[in-house]
Design an enzyme around this catalytic site. Structure first.
Site, PDB file in Angstrom:
ATOM      1  N   LEU A  58       0.809  -1.218   0.000  1.00  0.00           N
ATOM      2  CA  LEU A  58       0.000   0.000   0.000  1.00  0.00           C
ATOM      3  C   LEU A  58       0.841   1.265   0.000  1.00  0.00           C
ATOM      4  O   LEU A  58       0.402   2.306  -0.474  1.00  0.00           O
ATOM      5  CB  LEU A  58      -0.924   0.011   1.232  1.00  0.00           C
ATOM      6  N   GLY A  59       2.022   1.180   0.564  1.00  0.00           N
ATOM      7  CA  GLY A  59       2.865   2.369   0.636  1.00  0.00           C
ATOM      8  C   GLY A  59       4.225   2.015   1.198  1.00  0.00           C
ATOM      9  O   GLY A  59       4.404   0.978   1.842  1.00  0.00           O
ATOM     10  N   ARG A  60       5.197   2.903   0.954  1.00  0.00           N
ATOM     11  CA  ARG A  60       6.559   2.642   1.394  1.00  0.00           C
ATOM     12  C   ARG A  60       7.216   3.964   1.760  1.00  0.00           C
ATOM     13  O   ARG A  60       7.034   4.982   1.087  1.00  0.00           O
ATOM     14  CB  ARG A  60       7.336   1.955   0.275  1.00  0.00           C
ATOM     15  N   GLY A  61       7.998   3.933   2.830  1.00  0.00           N
ATOM     16  CA  GLY A  61       8.769   5.086   3.247  1.00  0.00           C
ATOM     17  C   GLY A  61      10.194   4.676   3.534  1.00  0.00           C
ATOM     18  O   GLY A  61      10.603   3.540   3.250  1.00  0.00           O
ATOM     19  N   ALA A  64       9.751   2.131   6.588  1.00  0.00           N
ATOM     20  CA  ALA A  64       8.629   1.209   6.726  1.00  0.00           C
ATOM     21  C   ALA A  64       7.981   0.921   5.382  1.00  0.00           C
ATOM     22  O   ALA A  64       8.051   1.730   4.450  1.00  0.00           O
ATOM     23  CB  ALA A  64       7.592   1.782   7.692  1.00  0.00           C
ATOM     24  N   VAL A  66       4.110  -0.759   4.051  1.00  0.00           N
ATOM     25  CA  VAL A  66       2.787  -1.163   4.520  1.00  0.00           C
ATOM     26  C   VAL A  66       2.119  -2.024   3.456  1.00  0.00           C
ATOM     27  O   VAL A  66       2.125  -1.678   2.263  1.00  0.00           O
ATOM     28  CB  VAL A  66       1.900   0.060   4.838  1.00  0.00           C
ATOM     29  N   LYS A  81       2.281  -3.199   8.827  1.00  0.00           N
ATOM     30  CA  LYS A  81       3.408  -2.291   8.624  1.00  0.00           C
ATOM     31  C   LYS A  81       4.675  -2.967   9.119  1.00  0.00           C
ATOM     32  O   LYS A  81       4.747  -3.422  10.256  1.00  0.00           O
ATOM     33  CB  LYS A  81       3.196  -0.975   9.373  1.00  0.00           C
ATOM     34  N   ASP A 179       4.604  12.726  17.642  1.00  0.00           N
ATOM     35  CA  ASP A 179       4.792  13.084  16.231  1.00  0.00           C
ATOM     36  C   ASP A 179       3.451  13.375  15.567  1.00  0.00           C
ATOM     37  O   ASP A 179       3.159  12.888  14.474  1.00  0.00           O
ATOM     38  CB  ASP A 179       5.528  11.962  15.494  1.00  0.00           C
TER      39      ASP A 179
END
Length: 356
Positions: A58-61, A64, A66, A81, A179
């Site tokens: 679903l997503g990447r940083g 992390a 997900v 995650k 945060d």
């Protein structure tokens, strides 16, 4: 008459708790977890368990990734995650970082609130860690920080009220987010769903020898005491929520600078421009609420999310009779920051800062 008395009068005399009672200055502490220690009645798994079937990404940083997943035990889709700790930390630090993550995740898992993302399970996988959590839809609030895509004022205050109450719930459990920023608040406009994400994850790097001096969290949203490395409590989260509201209303951060050193100096020392200079027509009561949320000294700030939520609700009740300009686009950036309102300034004068 003190600042709070005047604010109460302006806001219609709504009943509030005393704001002199500060939250505890220490977050909840729990025993560091190993790979087989119980967490909330379950066990921390060494790998993602078989009942969780990993699906599409679903997503990447940077730290992390997900994935969508299906949980056969719960009979529903969830999100998983994975925190890529092994890619970020030296082997000598991994054990401490994992233990810190599991401790924070355990505290977050204990939070049960409709506006806080529910954590189901946590665990380790090699040198990394993972979280199985509620799958939510919508976009995070960073999509509504651009001048062309701002939310209506009423909607901003409604979302902020819910976030303030969710933070109040967490703070009463001894859990500090550290945060709060638009990217960590999911909002689905069609259903009205609000979810705060990533409780405690900002602390996983705390104490890492590979990141000495790292400022945890996102600096533009951090309270002065957090930037200074001092102990933080729930009032630091409320400051961050004040920054989020300011940005959602004006499309600008209270303090902006390309230099980290200059940004930290401004947050610690320079007054914030009255939000009405950026968005004319906003009610004075709302500007005063923001001024209190963005107080540099925590003892002058809102002491609880419930207090902030109650003031926001009273401002909401006044919007029906507010200036029609309230929904106009933000004005051009001011050339200089304006001082606080007279009432806020008077309150500061009655509580002078301690000498250095």
């Amino acid at each position: 008459m003190g600042w709070l008395s005047k604010l109460k009068g302006m806001l219609g005399g709504a009943a509030r708790h005393q704001r002199t009672q500060a939250l505890s200055t220490q977050p909840m502490t729990t025993q560091a977890l190993g790979s087989t220690m119980p967490v909330g009645g379950d066990f921390v798994s060494a790998e993602v368990p078989a009942h969780i079937q990993i699906g599409a990404e679903l997503g990447r940083g940077a730290m992390a990734v997900v994935h969508r997943a299906f949980d056969s035990q719960r009979g529903c889709e969830i999100a998983v995650k994975r925190l890529l700790l092994s890619a970020e930390y030296d082997p000598a630090d991994l054990a401490d970082v994992r233990a810190r993550f599991l401790r924070e995740a355990r505290a977050a898992r204990a939070l049960t609130h409709p506006d806080i993302l529910q954590v189901y399970e946590i665990g380790e996988s090699g040198g990394d860690a993972w979280i199985a959590m509620e799958l939510v839809h919508g976009q995070d609030l960073s999509h509504h920080t651009h001048p062309s895509n701002l939310l209506p004022v009423r909607e901003v205050l409604q979302v902020a009220t819910r976030v303030a109450r969710a933070l109040d719930h967490a703070h009463r459990q001894g859990v500090i987010h550290r945060d709060i920023k638009p990217a960590n608040i999911m909002y689905e406009r069609t259903t009205g769903s609000v979810k705060i994400m990533d409780f405690g994850i900002a602390r996983i790097a705390d104490g890492s020898r590979t990141r000495t001096g790292l400022v945890l969290g996102t600096p533009s949203y951090m309270a002065p005491e957090q930037l200074a490395g001092m102990s933080v409590d729930g009032r630091s989260d409320l400051y961050a929520l004040g920054v989020v509201m300011y940005q959602l209303l004006s499309a600008r951060l209270p303090h902006q600078s390309e230099s980290m050193a200059r940004l930290m100096y401004e947050i610690a020392n320079e007054r914030v421009a009255d939000v009405r200079e950026l968005r004319p027509g906003l009610p004075e009561a709302l500007a005063m609420v923001l001024a209190l949320a963005l107080e540099k000294r925590p003892e002058l700030r809102y002491s609880s999310g419930e207090d902030l939520a109650q003031d926001l609700e009273t401002v909401l009740a006044q919007l029906d009779t507010a200036d029609p300009m309230i929904e106009s686009a933000p004005a051009p950036s001011p050339t200089a920051a304006s001082p606080h309102s007279f009432e806020a300034t008077q309150r500061i004068q009655n509580n002078p800062p301690h000498p250095p």
